[in-house]
Enzyme design. Structure first.
Site, PDB file in Angstrom:
ATOM      1  N   LYS A 110     -32.813 -15.125  38.357  1.00  0.00           N
ATOM      2  CA  LYS A 110     -32.759 -14.586  39.727  1.00  0.00           C
ATOM      3  C   LYS A 110     -34.173 -14.458  40.277  1.00  0.00           C
ATOM      4  O   LYS A 110     -34.453 -14.848  41.421  1.00  0.00           O
ATOM      5  CB  LYS A 110     -32.033 -13.227  39.734  1.00  0.00           C
ATOM      6  N   GLN A 149     -28.594  -5.042  37.579  1.00  0.00           N
ATOM      7  CA  GLN A 149     -27.818  -5.946  36.730  1.00  0.00           C
ATOM      8  C   GLN A 149     -26.790  -5.164  35.917  1.00  0.00           C
ATOM      9  O   GLN A 149     -27.093  -4.136  35.319  1.00  0.00           O
ATOM     10  CB  GLN A 149     -28.781  -6.721  35.798  1.00  0.00           C
ATOM     11  N   ASP A 197     -25.569  -7.531  46.203  1.00  0.00           N
ATOM     12  CA  ASP A 197     -24.421  -7.860  45.354  1.00  0.00           C
ATOM     13  C   ASP A 197     -23.103  -7.650  46.094  1.00  0.00           C
ATOM     14  O   ASP A 197     -22.063  -8.128  45.637  1.00  0.00           O
ATOM     15  CB  ASP A 197     -24.395  -6.916  44.137  1.00  0.00           C
TER      16      ASP A 197
END
Ligand code: GUN
Length: 305
Positions: free
Chosen positions: A54, A98, A121
């Site tokens: 990422k 995460q 997200d």
């Protein structure tokens, strides 16, 4: 005749190139590049790989990448304090924590502490609620990638029958909501469902996110259906040598491709789209935060990077 292969690698490369072009246009107007903060707590090996990727892809798109690696023993208050600082940091336009988190940390409390407009997200309850009620919101990356691939194959999704197998908050539930927002007739199956093959045979669109290698078999497939395989399973591959493994999806690919109309492979299907969609979400968040016109990503005129 075999199904058309939906090439997620090429699609993701076009999406990344489009994001990179938009960043190059917008950054001089905003006076700064988009910034993506990724927080990793602990040392889960798969998460380490994702977080590295990422950060790398954000940099390649011309963004700033801020990585925070916290020890496994991090207390909730420390993590919430970091999130509060990132919420207030004008250089940070997108924040991602995460998952999974270590067991002592409550993922809901952590995710809901992220400012909704920086929640790239799309997991914050307010983004979930907005998507659930058909409002414009930040959409979770994997379902967003699946929708982009579906829209490329089906110019109009209205009235199609869709089955989503798997009801996680990360993939299955948001996927079903997006298909419903596109006016599909949507069914959701999960590990307690007793009649999945029968439901699957009705589906023009089948999205599988079950985490079970080879679950979906050829005799479940309506001829010509579009099959999107979200599964990423590592299985032993003794044919490649002792101790070797290989990646497979949730679909029995070789058999299903003989019946389906289009299918995503694993690897090279949905997987590459997820981080490309994270970049797209970060770009959108940045454009909104700077009051810039967020030009739609143009995936037709890009040369793959
Ligand atoms: N872990 C597995 N997939 C994801 C994802 O899409 N976002 C976050 N934050 N964690 C994950």
């Amino acid at each position: 005749m075999g199904a058309e292969l939906i090439d997620g690698r090429a699609f993701a490369a076009r999406l990344r190139a489009s994001v990179r072009d938009r960043v190059a246009e917008a950054a001089p107007r905003a006076g700064q590049a988009p910034g993506l903060a990724v927080v990793l707590v602990g040392h889960d090996p798969a998460s380490e790989v994702y977080v590295r990727s990422k950060g790398k892809q954000a940099l390649e798109a011309g963004m700033k990448s801020f990585e925070y690696r916290l020890p496994e023993t991090t207390r909730a208050a420390e993590l919430l304090d970091l999130i509060a600082r990132l919420n207030d940091d004008a250089q940070v336009h997108g924040i991602l924590v995460q998952l999974p988190l270590p067991a002592h940390l409550d993922p809901r409390a952590v995710i809901n502490a992220i400012a909704p407009h920086k929640d790239v997200d799309g997991f914050h309850i307010s983004n979930v609620g907005m998507v659930g009620t058909g409002q414009e919101a930040i959409v979770p990356c994997t379902p967003l990638g699946c929708m982009m691939m579906l829209r490329e194959r089906h110019s109009d999704l209205r009235g199609r029958t869709a089955l989503v197998i798997g009801h996680s908050n990360v993939v299955g539930k948001p996927m079903a909501r997006l298909l419903l927002n596109a006016d599909c007739t949507v069914m959701i199956a999960h590990k307690s469902s007793t009649n999945i093959p029968e439901l699957a045979r009705l589906a023009d669109i089948l999205v599988v996110a079950a985490g079970v290698p080879g679950l979906v078999r050829a005799d479940w497939i309506k001829p010509g259906a579009t099959v999107i395989d979200v599964g990423i399973n590592r299985i032993p591959a003794p044919e490649r040598g002792e101790g070797r493994t290989r990646l497979v999806g949730d679909v029995d690919f070789d058999a299903v491709r003989e019946v389906a109309g289009a299918i995503t492979p694993v690897p090279g299907g949905v997987g590459p789209m997820t981080i490309a969609c994270l970049l797209a979400n970060t770009l959108s968040a940045y454009c909104h935060q700077h009051g810039l016109d967020c030009a739609p990503l143009d995936l037709d005129e890009q040369d793959p990077a």
